[in-house]
Write an enzyme that holds these catalytic residues in place. Sequence first.
Site, PDB file in Angstrom:
ATOM      1  N   HIS A  16       0.815  -1.215   0.000  1.00 34.51           N
ATOM      2  CA  HIS A  16       0.000   0.000   0.000  1.00 34.51           C
ATOM      3  C   HIS A  16       0.850   1.267   0.000  1.00 34.51           C
ATOM      4  CE1 HIS A  16      -3.384  -2.509   0.070  1.00 34.51           C
ATOM      5  NE2 HIS A  16      -4.243  -1.574   0.438  1.00 34.51           N
TER       6      HIS A  16
ATOM      7  N   ASP B 232      -5.529   4.731  10.341  1.00 35.89           N
ATOM      8  CA  ASP B 232      -6.962   4.861  10.054  1.00 35.89           C
ATOM      9  C   ASP B 232      -7.499   3.636   9.311  1.00 35.89           C
ATOM     10  OD1 ASP B 232      -6.712   7.336  11.101  1.00 35.89           O
ATOM     11  OD2 ASP B 232      -6.987   8.430   9.224  1.00 35.89           O
TER      12      ASP B 232
ATOM     13  N   GLU C 224      -9.186  13.446  15.725  1.00 37.99           N
ATOM     14  CA  GLU C 224      -8.686  13.786  14.382  1.00 37.99           C
ATOM     15  C   GLU C 224      -9.456  15.000  13.881  1.00 37.99           C
ATOM     16  OE1 GLU C 224      -8.194  10.894  11.334  1.00 37.99           O
ATOM     17  OE2 GLU C 224      -6.894   9.591  12.540  1.00 37.99           O
TER      18      GLU C 224
END
Length: 518
Positions: free
Chosen positions: A99, A162, A273
Amino acid sequence: AGSRSTRLLGLAMALFLSSITMHTSDPDVGSSLTTLDLDGHLSFHDVHDAARDFGNRYRLLPSAILHPRSVSDVSAMVGHVFRMGHRSGLTVAARGHGHSLQGQAQAPGGIVVRMGALRGVVETAVHSGGESPYVDAAGGELWINVLRECLKHGLAPKSWTDYLHLSVGGTLSNAGISGQAFRHGPQISNVHQLEIVTGKGEVLNCSEEENADLFHAALGGLGQFGIITRARIALERAPKMVKWIRVLYSDFSEFTEDQERLISAEKTFDYIEGFVIINRTGLLNNWRSSFNPQDPVQAGKFDSDGRTLFCLEMTKNFNPEEADIMNEEVNVLLSKLRYIPSTLFQSEVAYLEFLDRVHVSEVKLRSKGLWDIPHPWLNLLIPQTRIQDFAKEVFGNILTDSNNGPILLYPVNRSKWDNRTSAVIPDEEIFYLVAFLSSAPSSTNENNLERALKQNERILSFCKEAGINMKQYLPHYTTSEEWKSHFGHRWDMLVRRKLSYDPLAILAPGQRIFHKAT
Ligand code: FAD
């Protein structure tokens, strides 16, 4: 010290790669590798997948893929390449879940180690007894699987990203930052021990007590010093539920002041956040749509009136029997915030559902063909004293909308980071993660990718011109000067560690920091 530093820099220059070198496949490579006695296997044909990543922009073909079935397979492979020395240009890249954004887990002409193949071989073992529970997990294990295993024992890691479909070794090679980092530090602050295969092929255990320099080097080390085959991660009691809250601001100063107050308070939320909403309309807002407020009618009615809005997102952990106390605490905390009063959106979800929230968006985006597309992301760490200047120019002038993907913005505190690790952060107690998570679907009308890349360039140029001492997170540079400036006074340490643990620059060539000399 001066001459030592000059010597180190000289060596660094010899190792440095200022542009990508594409190695051609060497027939001798194949025959030399097949002599290895492995528990797993090598494949030379199905190499195309290893030349792709989430960024979907860089495609560098390896010569072979190693599917290890033991840690000694990884050690045998790296040791073999090390012993070949400068006779071969072979390099080795660990691939966690691929990723990365710009080919960081690729190895042009080299060998990609599919770390996922060690899942199950290196078992995920939860140690729940005692005051400090921990889990031992394979470097190639996905965080979602680590979480599921820990939850069976009522436990969970403390610090997250996340998105959980990332590998343990992949995030620990960067930092692993999310809304819990203000309390617990990034993921690299929550590791007790690592098992590592160095660039010489040695298998070493390391921790604060044993091989401490290698331990710190590997954490945030961009894969430069060794392949993490196992990590011991700190755990805490897992809550059953979280209260998930979003509120909106139109004043950036009030938004960031409230964020900073919350991360500095003793009694506060468990996750904090924030994100920026500019003139937002498009489809890609599905990205974070797993949030389902209790009062969707009210949420739907709120009209942004074209204003740029700032969303503060928080959670409070709780178990159902403590819901009343939790609600009281939340109300006290909310009463001190200055959000737009009609914009309080709340929801209650299971802990797993909250942590795995981005996966819900992944499924939706995949079904629309909007996942495997280019992702020209830009992640910056901005010092607190310059966040207002940054916001004024970037959200006021450079960006006209946030339709290409979310823009995250939240503060973390330096005191929760360990400066002995390789992670590079700004030199202030509070700094902001600002993440421009753009997607670039192909479109006949406009070149979205080019537009997003230009926008990134403008943001970076602005930081430079305005003298904002920011650092890139998930850094990507193409010249030696840029890498040196990124590491700043830590560059000497980086080079010393590279020479100790991967002296031939075999590992993680896709980061393009060092180059294997041939
Ligand atoms: P890969 O892409 O496979 O590898 C990344 C680098 O690490 C490569 O250089 C590789 O060679 C090296 N590497 C991989 N495994 C090992 C190992 N076992 N030992 C040594 N080196 C290794 N990051 C955050 O901090 N917070 C977030 O909230 C966050 N959210 C994200 C959401 C999405 C949708 C995506 C795509 C990424 C997100 N990231 C986030 C970034 C992510 O942490 C990094 O991209 C991470 O490297 C991905 O892990 P991976 O397993 O896919 O790594």
